[in-house]
Design an enzyme around this catalytic site. Structure first.
Site, PDB file in Angstrom:
ATOM      1  N   LYS A   1      59.798  53.856  12.850  1.00  0.00           N
ATOM      2  CA  LYS A   1      61.195  53.814  12.407  1.00  0.00           C
ATOM      3  C   LYS A   1      61.366  54.551  11.098  1.00  0.00           C
ATOM      4  O   LYS A   1      60.522  54.452  10.212  1.00  0.00           O
ATOM      5  CB  LYS A   1      61.633  52.358  12.205  1.00  0.00           C
ATOM      6  CG  LYS A   1      63.102  52.233  11.777  1.00  0.00           C
ATOM      7  CD  LYS A   1      63.460  50.829  11.330  1.00  0.00           C
ATOM      8  CE  LYS A   1      63.512  50.754   9.821  1.00  0.00           C
ATOM      9  NZ  LYS A   1      64.060  49.479   9.316  1.00  0.00           N
TER      10      LYS A   1
ATOM     11  N   LYS B   1      68.858  54.191  16.622  1.00  0.00           N
ATOM     12  CA  LYS B   1      69.195  52.892  16.018  1.00  0.00           C
ATOM     13  C   LYS B   1      70.428  53.078  15.145  1.00  0.00           C
ATOM     14  O   LYS B   1      70.316  53.438  13.965  1.00  0.00           O
ATOM     15  CB  LYS B   1      68.005  52.355  15.211  1.00  0.00           C
ATOM     16  CG  LYS B   1      68.315  51.036  14.500  1.00  0.00           C
ATOM     17  CD  LYS B   1      67.051  50.292  14.095  1.00  0.00           C
ATOM     18  CE  LYS B   1      67.399  49.070  13.261  1.00  0.00           C
ATOM     19  NZ  LYS B   1      66.283  48.146  13.103  1.00  0.00           N
TER      20      LYS B   1
ATOM     21  N   ARG C   1      54.055  35.773   3.340  1.00  0.00           N
ATOM     22  CA  ARG C   1      54.657  36.778   4.231  1.00  0.00           C
ATOM     23  C   ARG C   1      53.961  36.752   5.587  1.00  0.00           C
ATOM     24  O   ARG C   1      54.603  36.837   6.629  1.00  0.00           O
ATOM     25  CB  ARG C   1      54.553  38.178   3.607  1.00  0.00           C
ATOM     26  CG  ARG C   1      55.377  38.337   2.337  1.00  0.00           C
ATOM     27  CD  ARG C   1      55.452  39.778   1.873  1.00  0.00           C
ATOM     28  NE  ARG C   1      54.219  40.325   1.322  1.00  0.00           N
ATOM     29  CZ  ARG C   1      53.872  40.267   0.035  1.00  0.00           C
ATOM     30  NH1 ARG C   1      54.658  39.668  -0.828  1.00  0.00           N
ATOM     31  NH2 ARG C   1      52.743  40.811  -0.380  1.00  0.00           N
TER      32      ARG C   1
HETATM   33  P1  13P Z   1      69.279  44.615   9.905  1.00  0.00           P
HETATM   34  O1  13P Z   1      69.480  44.211  11.355  1.00  0.00           O
HETATM   35  O2  13P Z   1      69.077  43.461   8.995  1.00  0.00           O
HETATM   36  O3  13P Z   1      70.336  45.595   9.471  1.00  0.00           O
HETATM   37  O4  13P Z   1      67.905  45.379   9.823  1.00  0.00           O
HETATM   38  C1  13P Z   1      67.588  46.278  10.801  1.00  0.00           C
HETATM   39  C2  13P Z   1      66.742  47.344  10.239  1.00  0.00           C
HETATM   40  O5  13P Z   1      65.617  47.531  10.643  1.00  0.00           O
HETATM   41  C3  13P Z   1      67.311  48.205   9.191  1.00  0.00           C
HETATM   42  O6  13P Z   1      66.495  49.319   9.024  1.00  0.00           O
END
Ligand code: 13P
Length: 341
Positions: free
Chosen positions: A136, A221, A45
């Site tokens: 996030k 987001k 990873r």
């Molecule tokens: P994806 O762009 O693969 O949807 O992932 C973005 C993300 O951080 C989801 O929480």
């Protein structure tokens, strides 16, 4: 760099730059590695993510910040340099996923609630020391109209949790990315996605106001407005752009720091084409860019395949997607540019 929340948020959506979502949990990254036949270990990873963070030109030009997982923000590169320092050396801002995942919502089969608020104040203080300046939290809203999913209770509980998270982040000097993802996995049409996304965003901003969150110091987001994958329809970029912008004009305050989309299972090129179409019909009250996981990483993962000999090819694949999304964030992408690579 300025430590003011609104300045950090503005840097996250700087012209032509977007976020690299590299915050897959250990379970999710294992699924990605299974596809390319690589065993998921702490070292594999690390090697994989170090490969991207060391793609210096792409990182410097196109990536404003990287969302990390708890393991990664504490990891060191093969030569002993903390991964956070490699990211910072490119000018990108380190960020951290702080939610503990979406769990079944009791009493509401098919709905989920994202957990992780307990102890969050202390964890945020720790992440700040480790260098994170944004965080996030992902809420997950599935659509299954026949089953009554999502319920109003699920939308409300998830919006409330996002608001409590966002307030704690700002108290800690960290910009919250608020992510209420309406999934594209269902069989619903594009109009249903629009309606559910509208209910979700309306509730989200009501809760953020109530929690006294400073909107200028937040990044949204969101999902784009799309037909569900199982509907058999794929939405044209012009329609996605028109419906997504209509939705945001109705529900998203102009004051927020900016918008950075998730890719959510769109193909690499679809995610780029849709972002481009959205920006091509501007100007808009907000910056709109990418915060892609899969749509930035599928190509480099395939090119890498776990082999040190493939690092340069994988970095080139990552740089290409980052470049294409940089152009899309400016509304300057063209399909022909994909073939040129
Ligand atoms: P994806 O762009 O693969 O949807 O992932 C973005 C993300 O951080 C989801 O929480």
């Amino acid at each position: 760099m300025s430590e003011r929340l609104e300045d950090i948020a503005a840097a996250m959506v700087a012209d032509g730059k977007g976020l690299l979502a590299a915050d897959e949990s250990s379970g999710t990254i294992k699924k990605r590695f299974d596809v390319i036949g690589v065993e998921s270990t702490a070292d594999s990873r690390r090697d994989y993510r170090e490969m991207m963070f060391r793609a210096r030109e792409a990182m410097t030009r196109y990536i404003s910040g990287v969302i990390l997982y708890d393991e990664t923000i504490r990891q060191k590169a093969a030569d002993g340099t903390p991964l956070v320092d490699i990211i910072k050396a490119t000018g990108a801002i380190p960020g951290i996923k702080v939610d503990a995942g979406a769990k079944p919502l009791a009493g509401y089969p098919g709905d989920t609630i994202t957990e992780g608020l307990d102890g969050l104040r202390e964890r945020l203080a720790d992440y700040y020391k480790l260098g994170a300046r944004f965080a996030k939290w992902r809420a997950v809203i599935d659509i299954d109209v026949a089953r009554g999913v999502p319920s109003a209770t699920s939308i409300g509980s998830n919006a409330h949790a996002l608001a409590r998270y966002a307030a704690l982040c700002q108290e800690a000097g960290i910009v919250p990315i608020v992510e209420p993802e309406v999934l594209m996995d269902g069989a619903h049409d594009i109009g249903t996605c629009y309606e559910i996304s509208k209910a979700t965003l309306t509730k989200l901003y009501t809760e953020l106001y109530a929690a006294r969150v400073v909107l200028e110091g937040t990044i949204l987001k969101p999902n784009m407005v799309l037909a569900g994958k199982k509907s058999g329809n794929s939405s044209r970029p012009e329609e996605v752009a028109e419906k997504t912008i209509k939705l945001f004009r109705e529900t998203v305050p102009a004051a927020i720091g900016g918008i950075a989309f998730l890719s959510g299972g769109q193909s690499d090129e679809e995610a780029t084409a849709n972002l481009n179409a959205i920006n091509a019909i501007g100007p808009h009250p907000w910056k709109l860019t990418f915060s892609y996981g899969r749509a930035l990483q599928a190509a480099p993962q395939k090119a890498w395949g776990g082999k040190a000999a493939n690092v340069a090819a994988a970095q080139a694949a990552f740089a290409h997607r980052a470049h294409m999304n940089h152009l899309a964030a400016l509304g300057k992408w063209q399909p022909e540019l994909e073939q040129a690579a």
